[in-house]
Design a protein around this motif. Structure first.
Motif, mmCIF file in Angstrom:
data_model
loop_
_atom_site.group_PDB
_atom_site.id
_atom_site.type_symbol
_atom_site.label_atom_id
_atom_site.label_comp_id
_atom_site.label_asym_id
_atom_site.label_seq_id
_atom_site.Cartn_x
_atom_site.Cartn_y
_atom_site.Cartn_z
ATOM 1 N N SER A 135 -10.817 -13.632 27.562
ATOM 2 C CA SER A 135 -10.814 -12.377 28.085
ATOM 3 C C SER A 135 -9.420 -12.091 28.499
ATOM 4 C CB SER A 135 -11.783 -12.682 29.329
ATOM 5 O OG SER A 135 -10.952 -13.453 30.524
ATOM 6 N N ARG A 136 -9.478 -10.963 29.052
ATOM 7 C CA ARG A 136 -8.139 -10.322 29.579
ATOM 8 C C ARG A 136 -7.795 -11.204 30.630
ATOM 9 N NH1 ARG A 136 -9.629 -4.037 29.044
ATOM 10 N NH2 ARG A 136 -9.135 -3.838 27.073
ATOM 11 N N GLY A 137 -8.771 -11.626 31.506
ATOM 12 C CA GLY A 137 -8.408 -12.437 32.586
ATOM 13 C C GLY A 137 -7.741 -13.869 32.271
ATOM 14 N N GLY A 138 -8.299 -14.267 31.339
ATOM 15 C CA GLY A 138 -7.801 -15.583 30.777
ATOM 16 C C GLY A 138 -6.250 -15.383 30.257
ATOM 17 N N LYS A 139 -6.267 -14.238 29.453
ATOM 18 C CA LYS A 139 -4.598 -14.118 29.056
ATOM 19 C C LYS A 139 -3.782 -13.754 29.996
ATOM 20 C CE LYS A 139 -6.332 -12.261 24.549
ATOM 21 N NZ LYS A 139 -6.622 -11.129 23.564
ATOM 22 N N LEU A 140 -4.289 -13.160 31.250
ATOM 23 C CA LEU A 140 -3.458 -12.767 32.588
ATOM 24 C C LEU A 140 -3.328 -14.309 33.055
ATOM 25 C CD1 LEU A 140 -1.975 -11.211 34.601
ATOM 26 C CD2 LEU A 140 -4.284 -11.035 35.626
ATOM 27 N N LYS A 141 -4.135 -15.045 33.174
ATOM 28 C CA LYS A 141 -3.885 -16.382 33.522
ATOM 29 C C LYS A 141 -3.020 -17.068 32.824
ATOM 30 C CE LYS A 141 -6.109 -19.384 31.885
ATOM 31 N NZ LYS A 141 -5.807 -20.700 30.520
ATOM 32 N N THR A 142 -2.886 -17.338 31.608
ATOM 33 C CA THR A 142 -2.079 -18.084 30.843
ATOM 34 C C THR A 142 -0.619 -17.393 31.128
ATOM 35 O OG1 THR A 142 -3.594 -18.404 29.108
ATOM 36 C CG2 THR A 142 -1.324 -18.408 28.449
ATOM 37 N N ALA A 143 -0.479 -16.319 31.020
ATOM 38 C CA ALA A 143 0.696 -15.370 31.260
ATOM 39 C C ALA A 143 1.189 -15.849 32.772
ATOM 40 C CB ALA A 143 0.645 -13.787 31.179
ATOM 41 N N LEU A 144 0.542 -15.960 33.667
ATOM 42 C CA LEU A 144 0.915 -16.091 35.115
ATOM 43 C C LEU A 144 1.342 -17.648 35.081
ATOM 44 C CD1 LEU A 144 -1.320 -14.115 37.287
ATOM 45 C CD2 LEU A 144 1.170 -13.951 37.055
ATOM 46 N N ALA A 160 16.270 -16.548 44.865
ATOM 47 C CA ALA A 160 15.102 -16.399 43.858
ATOM 48 C C ALA A 160 14.096 -17.257 43.661
ATOM 49 C CB ALA A 160 15.789 -16.126 42.363
ATOM 50 N N ALA A 161 14.457 -18.588 44.191
ATOM 51 C CA ALA A 161 13.449 -19.770 43.690
ATOM 52 C C ALA A 161 12.236 -19.522 44.545
ATOM 53 C CB ALA A 161 14.066 -21.036 44.210
ATOM 54 N N VAL A 162 12.258 -18.756 45.785
ATOM 55 C CA VAL A 162 11.190 -18.691 46.858
ATOM 56 C C VAL A 162 10.027 -17.854 46.135
ATOM 57 C CG1 VAL A 162 12.653 -19.059 48.995
ATOM 58 C CG2 VAL A 162 12.075 -16.769 47.945
ATOM 59 N N VAL A 163 10.419 -17.249 45.214
ATOM 60 C CA VAL A 163 9.422 -16.274 44.393
ATOM 61 C C VAL A 163 8.337 -16.936 43.629
ATOM 62 C CG1 VAL A 163 9.196 -14.442 42.796
ATOM 63 C CG2 VAL A 163 10.932 -14.191 44.295
ATOM 64 N N GLY A 164 8.857 -18.372 43.166
ATOM 65 C CA GLY A 164 8.112 -19.151 42.105
ATOM 66 C C GLY A 164 6.560 -19.256 42.846
ATOM 67 N N PRO A 165 6.586 -20.088 43.978
ATOM 68 C CA PRO A 165 5.381 -20.225 44.782
ATOM 69 C C PRO A 165 4.251 -19.224 44.742
ATOM 70 C CG PRO A 165 7.173 -21.337 46.178
ATOM 71 C CD PRO A 165 7.727 -20.388 44.920
ATOM 72 N N TRP A 166 4.774 -18.056 44.964
ATOM 73 C CA TRP A 166 4.037 -16.754 45.071
ATOM 74 C C TRP A 166 3.364 -16.571 43.372
ATOM 75 C CZ3 TRP A 166 2.281 -14.820 49.268
ATOM 76 C CH2 TRP A 166 3.210 -14.932 50.439
ATOM 77 N N ILE A 167 4.176 -16.675 42.447
ATOM 78 C CA ILE A 167 3.647 -16.572 41.194
ATOM 79 C C ILE A 167 2.716 -17.741 40.971
ATOM 80 C CG2 ILE A 167 4.428 -16.418 38.907
ATOM 81 C CD1 ILE A 167 7.248 -15.440 39.671
ATOM 82 N N MET A 168 3.116 -18.665 41.204
ATOM 83 C CA MET A 168 1.871 -19.806 41.069
ATOM 84 C C MET A 168 0.773 -19.762 41.861
ATOM 85 S SD MET A 168 1.374 -22.550 39.362
ATOM 86 C CE MET A 168 3.033 -23.322 38.559
ATOM 87 N N ALA A 169 0.941 -19.133 43.114
ATOM 88 C CA ALA A 169 -0.380 -18.936 43.707
ATOM 89 C C ALA A 169 -1.210 -17.835 43.281
ATOM 90 C CB ALA A 169 0.009 -18.200 45.299
ATOM 91 N N ALA A 170 -0.732 -16.902 42.397
ATOM 92 C CA ALA A 170 -1.525 -15.846 41.741
ATOM 93 C C ALA A 170 -1.948 -16.234 40.561
ATOM 94 C CB ALA A 170 -0.499 -14.649 41.184
ATOM 95 N N ALA A 171 -1.213 -17.301 40.101
ATOM 96 C CA ALA A 171 -1.803 -17.940 38.620
ATOM 97 C C ALA A 171 -3.071 -18.934 39.224
ATOM 98 C CB ALA A 171 -0.677 -18.870 37.950
ATOM 99 N N VAL A 172 -3.013 -19.600 40.384
ATOM 100 C CA VAL A 172 -4.141 -20.483 40.770
ATOM 101 C C VAL A 172 -5.162 -19.757 41.145
ATOM 102 C CG1 VAL A 172 -4.903 -21.974 42.547
ATOM 103 C CG2 VAL A 172 -2.681 -22.343 41.628
ATOM 104 N N VAL A 173 -5.156 -18.528 41.943
ATOM 105 C CA VAL A 173 -6.305 -17.636 42.048
ATOM 106 C C VAL A 173 -6.906 -17.146 40.694
ATOM 107 C CG1 VAL A 173 -6.876 -15.325 42.887
ATOM 108 C CG2 VAL A 173 -5.389 -17.031 44.417
ATOM 109 N N ILE A 174 -6.135 -16.705 39.683
ATOM 110 C CA ILE A 174 -6.622 -16.250 38.657
ATOM 111 C C ILE A 174 -7.114 -17.295 37.694
ATOM 112 C CG2 ILE A 174 -5.739 -14.925 36.301
ATOM 113 C CD1 ILE A 174 -6.026 -12.944 38.838
ATOM 114 N N THR A 175 -6.793 -18.303 37.636
ATOM 115 C CA THR A 175 -7.217 -19.634 37.008
ATOM 116 C C THR A 175 -8.630 -19.878 37.473
ATOM 117 O OG1 THR A 175 -4.959 -20.391 36.629
ATOM 118 C CG2 THR A 175 -6.651 -21.984 36.565
ATOM 119 N N VAL A 176 -8.700 -19.891 38.786
ATOM 120 C CA VAL A 176 -10.020 -20.380 39.335
ATOM 121 C C VAL A 176 -11.192 -19.158 39.232
ATOM 122 C CG1 VAL A 176 -11.289 -20.724 41.473
ATOM 123 C CG2 VAL A 176 -8.978 -21.733 41.037
ATOM 124 N N LEU A 177 -10.779 -17.949 39.361
ATOM 125 C CA LEU A 177 -11.388 -16.986 39.064
ATOM 126 C C LEU A 177 -12.110 -16.620 37.755
ATOM 127 C CD1 LEU A 177 -10.049 -13.970 41.615
ATOM 128 C CD2 LEU A 177 -12.352 -15.210 42.045
#
Length: 194
Positions: A135-144, A160-177
């Motif tokens: 799905s589009r969500g699955g593709k977004l999950k992979t990209a994140l 710049a490194a402090v941004v990484g955990p925020w991107i990973m948090a978004a990836a985890v949320v989309i992964t679970v959903l």
């Protein structure tokens, strides 16, 4: 004669560009892992950069092999099985190594890997009833996930490194959903075919 005879498409050869790219991705997994280990606990910036570039190239083969397979009709049963295995092997190796070297909490790695393995198993469970398309969500999950892992691997300056955990948090949320969405799709697919 009642009309033109139906044409039967020739079988797709197993050795084709899409499957070769999938094989390359699988072969890059141990190379990537060895490069991360050579980075000495993610300290040596040269090895980290090399690991990041290998991961990025391997991830890019996932986008390209799928496009080639669909564009030129090179979809094979081997590709349907090998492609998700290669994806999970690459992502899984990256997440485990990042957690091993204390760059990523283990619960993040566990959450993502459990979802990925569970959905892969679910897809195989319902494969005789139909295919659960990405799905589009699955593709977004992979990209994140790819973006987050790349961010963690690249030797970023602290600001710049402090941004990484925020991107990973978004990836985890989309992964679970999206995991819940795939479960719902699988149940609907099985229900329709009964």
């Amino acid at each position: 004669m009642t009309g033109a005879e139906p044409t039967v498409a020739p079988p797709v050869p197993l050795l084709n560009a899409a499957n070769v790219l999938t094989a390359v991705r699988l072969l890059l997994v141990p190379v990537f892992a060895a490069t991360v280990v050579a980075a000495g606990g993610m300290i040596h910036t040269g090895w980290r950069t090399a690991a990041c570039l290998i991961f990025a190239v391997a991830s890019a083969t996932d986008l390209v092999d799928g496009w080639i397979a669909r564009r030129w009709g090179l979809i094979t049963s081997l590709g349907k099985v090998a492609d998700p295995i290669a994806d999970k092997a690459l992502t899984g190796a990256a997440l485990v190594l990042l957690s091993w070297y204390d760059r990523l909490p283990w619960w993040v790695t566990a959450a993502i890997l459990l979802r990925e393995l569970g959905i892969t198993g679910l897809r195989f469970w319902v494969i005789r009833h139909g295919v659960i398309a990405a799905s589009r969500g699955g593709k977004l999950k992979t990209a994140l996930q790819i973006l987050a892992i790349t961010w963690y691997l690249w030797p970023m300056p602290t600001a710049a490194a402090v941004v990484g955990p925020w991107i990973m948090a978004a990836a985890v949320v989309i992964t679970v959903l999206t995991g819940f969405d795939y479960i719902a799709q699988a149940l609907r697919l099985r229900h329709r075919t009964r």
